[in-house]
Design an enzyme around this catalytic site. Sequence first.
Site, PDB file in Angstrom:
ATOM      1  N   ASN A   1      41.328  41.650  45.704  1.00 46.95           N
ATOM      2  CA  ASN A   1      41.956  40.322  45.559  1.00 46.95           C
ATOM      3  C   ASN A   1      43.301  40.306  46.276  1.00 46.95           C
ATOM      4  OD1 ASN A   1      39.838  39.945  43.832  1.00 46.95           O
ATOM      5  ND2 ASN A   1      41.039  40.270  41.979  1.00 46.95           N
ATOM      6  N   ASP A   2      44.100  41.324  45.992  1.00 49.44           N
ATOM      7  CA  ASP A   2      45.406  41.391  46.646  1.00 49.44           C
ATOM      8  C   ASP A   2      45.293  41.919  48.067  1.00 49.44           C
ATOM      9  OD1 ASP A   2      47.387  40.360  44.887  1.00 49.44           O
ATOM     10  OD2 ASP A   2      46.966  42.034  43.542  1.00 49.44           O
TER      11      ASP A   2
ATOM     12  N   ARG B   1      43.580  45.475  32.616  1.00 45.68           N
ATOM     13  CA  ARG B   1      44.794  44.788  33.077  1.00 45.68           C
ATOM     14  C   ARG B   1      45.764  44.686  31.904  1.00 45.68           C
ATOM     15  NH1 ARG B   1      40.798  41.440  36.240  1.00 45.68           N
ATOM     16  NH2 ARG B   1      41.493  41.467  38.405  1.00 45.68           N
TER      17      ARG B   1
ATOM     18  N   HIS C   1      44.812  34.454  38.923  1.00 48.92           N
ATOM     19  CA  HIS C   1      44.652  35.126  37.637  1.00 48.92           C
ATOM     20  C   HIS C   1      44.065  34.198  36.578  1.00 48.92           C
ATOM     21  CE1 HIS C   1      47.265  38.178  39.583  1.00 48.92           C
ATOM     22  NE2 HIS C   1      46.321  38.919  39.056  1.00 48.92           N
TER      23      HIS C   1
ATOM     24  N   ARG D   1      46.642  34.034  47.269  1.00 47.31           N
ATOM     25  CA  ARG D   1      45.347  34.035  46.589  1.00 47.31           C
ATOM     26  C   ARG D   1      45.204  32.909  45.570  1.00 47.31           C
ATOM     27  NH1 ARG D   1      45.648  39.482  42.830  1.00 47.31           N
ATOM     28  NH2 ARG D   1      44.174  38.463  41.455  1.00 47.31           N
TER      29      ARG D   1
ATOM     30  N   GLU E   1      45.729  48.069  47.320  1.00 46.93           N
ATOM     31  CA  GLU E   1      45.628  46.606  47.396  1.00 46.93           C
ATOM     32  C   GLU E   1      46.691  46.017  48.316  1.00 46.93           C
ATOM     33  OE1 GLU E   1      45.996  44.923  43.459  1.00 46.93           O
ATOM     34  OE2 GLU E   1      47.602  46.279  42.876  1.00 46.93           O
TER      35      GLU E   1
ATOM     36  N   CYS F   1      37.603  47.257  42.310  1.00 47.93           N
ATOM     37  CA  CYS F   1      37.787  46.503  41.070  1.00 47.93           C
ATOM     38  C   CYS F   1      38.202  45.048  41.330  1.00 47.93           C
ATOM     39  CB  CYS F   1      38.781  47.191  40.144  1.00 47.93           C
ATOM     40  SG  CYS F   1      40.434  47.270  40.832  1.00 47.93           S
TER      41      CYS F   1
ATOM     42  N   ARG G   1      45.371  50.440  33.789  1.00 50.32           N
ATOM     43  CA  ARG G   1      46.290  50.150  34.889  1.00 50.32           C
ATOM     44  C   ARG G   1      47.669  49.901  34.301  1.00 50.32           C
ATOM     45  NH1 ARG G   1      45.516  45.068  38.765  1.00 50.32           N
ATOM     46  NH2 ARG G   1      46.126  43.860  36.946  1.00 50.32           N
TER      47      ARG G   1
HETATM   48  C1  PEP Z   1      43.071  43.047  42.802  1.00 48.53           C
HETATM   49  O1  PEP Z   1      44.136  42.704  43.313  1.00 48.53           O
HETATM   50  O2  PEP Z   1      41.980  43.039  43.407  1.00 48.53           O
HETATM   51  C2  PEP Z   1      43.035  43.463  41.396  1.00 48.53           C
HETATM   52  C3  PEP Z   1      41.940  43.959  40.857  1.00 48.53           C
HETATM   53  O3  PEP Z   1      44.174  43.287  40.668  1.00 48.53           O
HETATM   54  P1  PEP Z   1      44.606  41.844  40.082  1.00 48.53           P
HETATM   55  O4  PEP Z   1      43.463  40.884  40.356  1.00 48.53           O
HETATM   56  O5  PEP Z   1      44.846  42.031  38.643  1.00 48.53           O
HETATM   57  O6  PEP Z   1      45.809  41.540  40.876  1.00 48.53           O
HETATM   58 MG    MG Z   2      45.948  43.173  42.278  1.00 46.91          MG
END
Ligand code: PEP
Ligand code: MG
Length: 591
Positions: free
Chosen positions: A464-465, A306, A199, A475, A441, A512, A342
């Site tokens: 990402n998740d 977010r 993040h 991650r 995710e 996303c 979200r």
């Molecule tokens: C993701 O997990 O891809 C996502 C967009 O959410 P975040 O990066 O805020 O966990």
């Molecule tokens: Mg995520």
Amino acid sequence: MAKEYAKNEVALKGIGVSPGIAIGSAQLFAHQARKAVQRKIKPDEVALEIARLEEALITTHDQIKAIQKQVAEVLGDEHASIFDAHILVVDDRTFIEDIIRIVKEELINVEPVLQRVANRYADMLSKMEDSYLSERATDIRDVTKRILDNLAGETLNQMAQISDSCVVVAHDLSPSDTAIIDRSFVLGFVTDLGSATSHTAIMAKALEVPAVVGLHNITAVASSGDTLLIDGSRGFVFVNPTPGRLDEYRKRAESQEQILNELGALRDKPPETRDGYLVPISANIELLEELDAVDARGAKGIGLFRTEFLFLGTEALPTEDEQVESYVRAAKSQYPAPVVIRTLDLGADKLPANFEAFDELNPFLGDRAIRLCLSRPQLFKSQLRAILRASVNDNIRMMYPMVSCVQEVMDANTLLRECMDELKGKGIPYNEEIQVGTMIEVPSAALIADLIAPHVAFFSLGTNDLIQYTMAVDRGNENVAHLYKPTHLAIIRLIDHVVAVSQKHGLWTTVCGQMASSPMLVPLLIGLGVDELSVSPSQAPVIKDMIRKLYYSDSVELARQALLSTSAEHIGELCLGMVRRVAPELLELQG
Ligand code: PEP
Ligand code: MG
């Protein structure tokens, strides 16, 4: 002269997470657990030590009261009453007199005495049979930490104090650290820890500052005042660069600037392939300050807001009214393009100051996002009501993060309906037709997308998740970053599956996660059939350029080959080959 510089230069390679070149003076931020260092004092310093203690106690008392008030408003009185025990500790004269007595007798500063007395009380309480009393040990430890912070005169966070142009050097930065920095002073970030989709990396992109993370030992190599050169595209950091290096990079920065200027001309052009296939580009935002950049960079609407970042980096949680204000501002700025809010993805690395959270061994697999919201209905409902109240701006949509089973979507929808009824009862307007989607995710959600589909209007792939949870690769952990593979066939197959389900149910699918911000991976995503890409605003011109240089038919062929491939490396090569052929200049920007 040149020789002397050359001797001092240290080159390091980390993970480039936010492109661009930055040159500036290093400022080191050491984030370490506070130690109560012991120091001898003279008898005439005793009064001063006692005054310091009393002052820190008053500040602590006021802080706790302020937090309590906020918690009562957002979470309800029941949660706020937890802080009564904290107040009791700060006001406990026996506790305070014990500290003062030892300071006088042993002639040492107040910090180690406070720590010692607090430990004694906490140990005593934790051994009590009565569970109420034994739990008070935690209160004593929490409050002691706060008093120690106040004795050190620390404000909420050191990052808030940056007031000169600098490159931030830190062991690690939490999302709340980055949420409160003054971006006009920060030229770039470099950290020992971290990886591409941490993040912190996302925040660096949001702030549009070059960043390199996962450097392992930058805090040991660089000192405050050193000149740092960051190549955020390739992941290089040079400490005290040679004049030759500076020259080379100044030229490179100029050429990047020129490419970016040319991309700027795409702002009002549609994100359409050469053979006429439209792929809408929306933006991911963390802070309201990014809203202007969305339009300026040629994206349309917000694919991912977010909202948890509204809760980070502040002492107090935002109230329902304050949330409404933020959501309305986002909606108005993008109208009529959609804004997808979200719901809170708090937990794991994103915890507000003073938030009562579990102490978990695996927080990324723990009480995070929709789980945390469902277990705190008062907090969740205050956000749901705020979104609904803002939804009179009918471009607002909403979605749930980290869903892993159908029941969570159903439970969240039930709370949403309760909020609708409450508002209706009070005659407060909202959009009854608000579109509610879910993030995909977690692998389990991807695999049962067909069961989730009837309860939602759209899917948003949080890659990402999805990669983190599918591959069991943290991650944010630079030690396993080499195993974090967006082109792993498991990921490609999951995306392919979700898109197929989505199309069958007549839903819309956005990506996303950071994959959508990578020009190398975008042709593959388009070929797999995703409908929309939501990207960091700074990446929108690059992604639009990529789309406009592509043939949709080539993307479909690329996806077909990828699905037949047997290795992540081979799929990566196919993707790289495509960028080399159609938009090689983007490689200069992205590294
Ligand atoms: C993701 O997990 O891809 C996502 C967009 O959410 P975040 O990066 O805020 O966990
Ligand atoms: Mg995520």
